[in-house]
Design a protein around this motif. Structure first.
Motif, mmCIF file in Angstrom:
data_model
loop_
_atom_site.group_PDB
_atom_site.id
_atom_site.type_symbol
_atom_site.label_atom_id
_atom_site.label_comp_id
_atom_site.label_asym_id
_atom_site.label_seq_id
_atom_site.Cartn_x
_atom_site.Cartn_y
_atom_site.Cartn_z
ATOM 1 N N TYR A 107 37.823 -28.290 -33.530
ATOM 2 C CA TYR A 107 36.966 -29.323 -33.390
ATOM 3 C C TYR A 107 36.097 -28.968 -32.233
ATOM 4 C CZ TYR A 107 40.748 -32.144 -35.698
ATOM 5 O OH TYR A 107 41.597 -32.554 -36.386
ATOM 6 N N SER A 108 36.033 -27.592 -31.745
ATOM 7 C CA SER A 108 35.072 -27.350 -30.728
ATOM 8 C C SER A 108 33.901 -27.104 -31.138
ATOM 9 C CB SER A 108 35.788 -26.010 -30.218
ATOM 10 O OG SER A 108 35.913 -25.023 -30.962
ATOM 11 N N GLU A 110 30.858 -29.207 -31.386
ATOM 12 C CA GLU A 110 30.629 -30.208 -32.083
ATOM 13 C C GLU A 110 29.129 -30.186 -32.096
ATOM 14 O OE1 GLU A 110 30.613 -32.872 -34.600
ATOM 15 O OE2 GLU A 110 32.421 -32.329 -34.121
ATOM 16 N N THR A 111 28.595 -29.908 -33.287
ATOM 17 C CA THR A 111 27.174 -29.821 -33.545
ATOM 18 C C THR A 111 26.415 -31.012 -33.432
ATOM 19 O OG1 THR A 111 27.667 -27.975 -35.157
ATOM 20 C CG2 THR A 111 25.214 -28.866 -35.229
ATOM 21 N N LYS A 112 27.155 -32.159 -34.175
ATOM 22 C CA LYS A 112 26.477 -33.490 -33.900
ATOM 23 C C LYS A 112 26.279 -33.889 -32.428
ATOM 24 C CE LYS A 112 28.104 -35.111 -38.372
ATOM 25 N NZ LYS A 112 28.726 -36.179 -39.034
ATOM 26 N N THR A 226 34.355 -37.927 -28.524
ATOM 27 C CA THR A 226 33.057 -37.286 -29.210
ATOM 28 C C THR A 226 32.240 -38.555 -29.799
ATOM 29 O OG1 THR A 226 34.376 -35.296 -29.493
ATOM 30 C CG2 THR A 226 32.181 -35.465 -30.510
ATOM 31 N N SER A 254 33.637 -31.571 -25.923
ATOM 32 C CA SER A 254 33.347 -30.727 -26.972
ATOM 33 C C SER A 254 33.899 -29.371 -26.869
ATOM 34 C CB SER A 254 32.021 -30.599 -27.464
ATOM 35 O OG SER A 254 31.577 -29.959 -28.649
ATOM 36 N N PRO A 261 37.160 -35.999 -33.314
ATOM 37 C CA PRO A 261 36.284 -36.721 -32.731
ATOM 38 C C PRO A 261 36.418 -38.222 -32.512
ATOM 39 C CG PRO A 261 35.654 -35.406 -34.516
ATOM 40 C CD PRO A 261 37.010 -35.260 -34.552
#
Length: 668
Positions: A107-108, A110-112, A226, A254, A261
């Motif tokens: 989960y690291s 996080e592009t969004k 997130t 993040s 998220p």
């Protein structure tokens, strides 16, 4: 209730006091050892001076020899060096490490969230966070780092058994490498200092914090997720200082926590963002490391898929740090002089033969070199970290506590059998290529046979494979032949029974009569009516031959032996149709219908079956592409779906219109 809580609280304080007393005693013991060592050095200096004065130089004992005999700071001392120190066993047996079936979930990074944050912040605000102590995370997010899941899985499959909660040891060939807080700090450059109550700081809830939490749309008792921060980035245009808080919280969510998220983060740590300076200087490196290690230690990596929480990309960069030649070839190092290894590599994904290339490496960094006392990070009492003498022996051996300064690792130090037994997933394909190490100190190259031997082995393998396939085909053919014979036997039995049924339907007799008739025909037996008792037992016998009764009336029967013997004439039972209750026309129709059905069964005609629409195809409006009337339930062939049939169209259009109106009302 209050008394119980008070008693438990006092008991916990008492336990902490005892632990502090034990630590104080160990510290006093260490101080006494250091003082003893200082006295020893002073006496040796005096001896050296006297020897020099007398021109009788005597070699003083080496200082390192004393350290070999004393594990200062670890609470253990020994008078003599250990001849055969014990080292930790393998977690998985050599050659039986779990194969990577699917990519490791994480989960690291996080592009969004990072994209939404960059659009929400101004250029000055982005630069301010980028140049802060946490700016390394923003720099890492801009790299488009290539995640190599197989590489991380391989290094986790090479683990040694380590009882410590916040430490990993892996074995690359015969060389052990360590991942601890020291390596994490070196790779990320984050603040990893020791503080009390690291994950449970005391933060006063003020009105400013409540207002900020309300802007985020988060419960006061929870930390933001997130998804919450992504939504907040879309609405933070009118915020001022709160946009910086939003940026720091995005890094915390993040990278430091790196959870699902939709999962909330820890509120006590997130509340530190109200004081931006305190938040920036907090030892987030230690928090991120502990969060990552908890997730890694509890994962069962032999399963087909698993997800690691925390900043998992650090493990990949750790492999690059431990294997510098491997990193230069597969890690895609970036140009320039980077003090932080985390942003010195672009990473790569989808490479083949990673494990084989890892095992070929000869230049390996075991760990970050520090003073012996600093090689063992300090943890809180609440962490309940365990001591592991075997893993400590690795460091002691490398620091020369068990013999020569240049310690040499041998095969005898690492038995091939691991302690973890697991069941491989069904259907999994083991694609790993096992490499063999040649020599203890030599190069780790895979064994390659000579060309002639390779050709012979390939011919043998192909021949065995073809023989195996041929044997399987022959076995299959023999089983098919036996099955066909069995089916033919069953078919003959069925045909015989059908013939018997047809005869029974034609003669009107029972099965026993048909059987007797068949036996009589086979033996050329006497004709029907030869026995007087048969006629008396069944007065209706011969009723199917009524069409010939008029011709046979009052006609004397001839003897079978042409009258040479005085045999009695055969008797015929006469049945009056007016008095008989048998419907001969219906009997004839039943006979014809049974014969027809029997012929259909013998010819293996398809039985008539009722075809219906599937549940997913049932719809008020059937003549569309997804719900057609497949086959009408009629016995008329060639009468399938007619697209030009306008029958019931108006009714179907009305149903469809009502359905659309209901959907529209529900939506608006």
């Amino acid at each position: 209730m209050f008394r119980d809580n008070r008693t438990a609280l006092l008991q916990s304080y008492e336990n902490r006091l005892y632990a502090l007393e034990d630590r104080l005693a160990a510290t006093e013991k260490t101080i006494s050892e250091i003082e003893e060592f200082i006295g020893f050095i002073q006496s040796e200096i005096v001896g050296v001076k006297e020897a020099l004065a007398n021109r009788d130089l005597v070699s003083p004992p080496s200082v390192t020899v004393y350290f070999r005999h004393s594990a200062v700071g670890r609470g253990k001392t020994s008078e003599q060096p250990m001849e055969n120190p014990e080292f930790p066993p393998r977690l998985f047996s050599k050659g039986d490490e779990p194969s990577p079936l699917k990519s490791i979930g994480y989960y690291s990074s996080e592009t969004k969230l990072m994209t939404a944050l960059e659009e929400a912040l101004t250029q000055d605000e982005w630069e301010e966070i980028l140049n802060s102590r946490l700016g390394v995370f923003l720099k890492f997010s801009q790299l488009d780092f290539g995640w190599a899941s197989r590489l991380v899985h391989y290094i986790l499959g090479m683990q040694l058994v380590c009882k410590k909660k916040f430490e990993i040891w892996s074995l690359v060939g015969l060389i052990p490498i360590r991942f601890s807080l020291n390596e994490f700090k070196h790779i990320t450059g984050l603040n990893c200092e020791y503080v009390d109550n690291l994950e449970d700081p005391v933060v006063e809830i003020i009105d400013e914090m409540k207002d900020f939490w309300e802007r985020l749309g988060v419960n006061q008792e929870l930390g933001p997720s997130t998804e919450d921060l992504i939504e907040a980035c879309k609405e933070c245009g009118s915020w001022s200082e709160d946009r910086l808080r939003l940026g720091y919280l995005s890094i915390y969510t993040s990278y430091i926590e790196a959870r699902k998220p939709s999962s909330a983060t820890r509120a006590r740590l997130a509340r530190l963002v109200i004081d931006l300076e305190a938040f920036e200087n907090y030892p987030w490196g230690r928090v991120a490391f502990k969060n990552l290690m908890r997730s890694v230690k509890e994962k069962e990596i032999w399963k087909s898929s698993y997800t690691i929480e925390g900043f998992v990309q650090v493990l990949q960069v750790w492999v690059y740090f431990a294997l510098p030649d491997f990193a230069a070839k597969f890690g895609e190092p970036l140009p320039g002089d980077h003090n932080v290894p985390l942003i010195a590599f672009k990473g790569s994904r989808g490479r083949k033969f990673m494990k084989e290339n890892m095992l070929r490496q000869t230049r390996i960094n075991n760990y970050v070199v520090k003073e012996f006392f600093d090689m063992f990070p300090r943890w809180e009492i609440e962490d309940d970290d365990e001591e592991d003498e075997r893993t400590d022996n690795i460091i002691k051996a490398m620091y020369g506590h068990f013999g020569p300064k240049q310690w040499t690792w041998e095969r005898s130090h690492w038995p091939p059998t691991g302690v973890t037994k697991y069941v491989k997933s069904e259907g999994s394909v083991d694609l790993k290529r096992r490499s063999e190490s040649v020599g203890d100190q030599g190069s780790r190259k895979r064994f390659c046979p000579a060309s002639g031997e390779e050709n012979e082995s390939m011919v043998t393998i192909l021949k065995d494979h073809m023989d195996d396939c041929f044997n399987k085909m022959m076995d299959g053919l023999s089983s098919c032949e036996s099955h066909i014979k069995l089916l033919n036997t069953k078919l003959g039995t069925v045909e015989h029974k059908l013939e018997a049924v047809i005869l029974q339907a034609g003669t009107g007799g029972t099965k026993e009569d048909v059987a007797q008739t068949g036996e009589a025909d086979a033996e050329g037996a006497k004709p029907v009516g030869d026995d007087q008792t048969d006629a008396e037992a069944d007065p209706n016998i011969g009723s199917n031959f009524m069409s010939k009764q008029n011709e046979q009336t009052d006609v004397p029967s001839e003897s079978v032996n042409d009258g040479t013997q005085g045999t009695p004439e055969p008797s015929v039972v006469m049945v009056d149709p007016a008095k008989c209750d048998i419907d001969f026309d219906q009997v004839q129709k039943d006979k014809h219908e049974k014969g027809k059905k029997a012929a259909q069964l013998v010819a293996r005609a398809k039985s008539e079956r009722l075809r219906k629409l599937a549940p997913t195809q049932q719809s008020p409006f059937k003549p569309n592409n997804t719900a057609k009337e497949i086959i009408p339930n009629k016995n008329v062939r060639g009468c399938g779906y007619d697209p030009f049939d306008m029958k019931h169209v108006k009714q179907k259009i009305g149903v469809l219109t009502d359905c659309l109106k209901k959907i529209r009302k529900s939506l608006f």
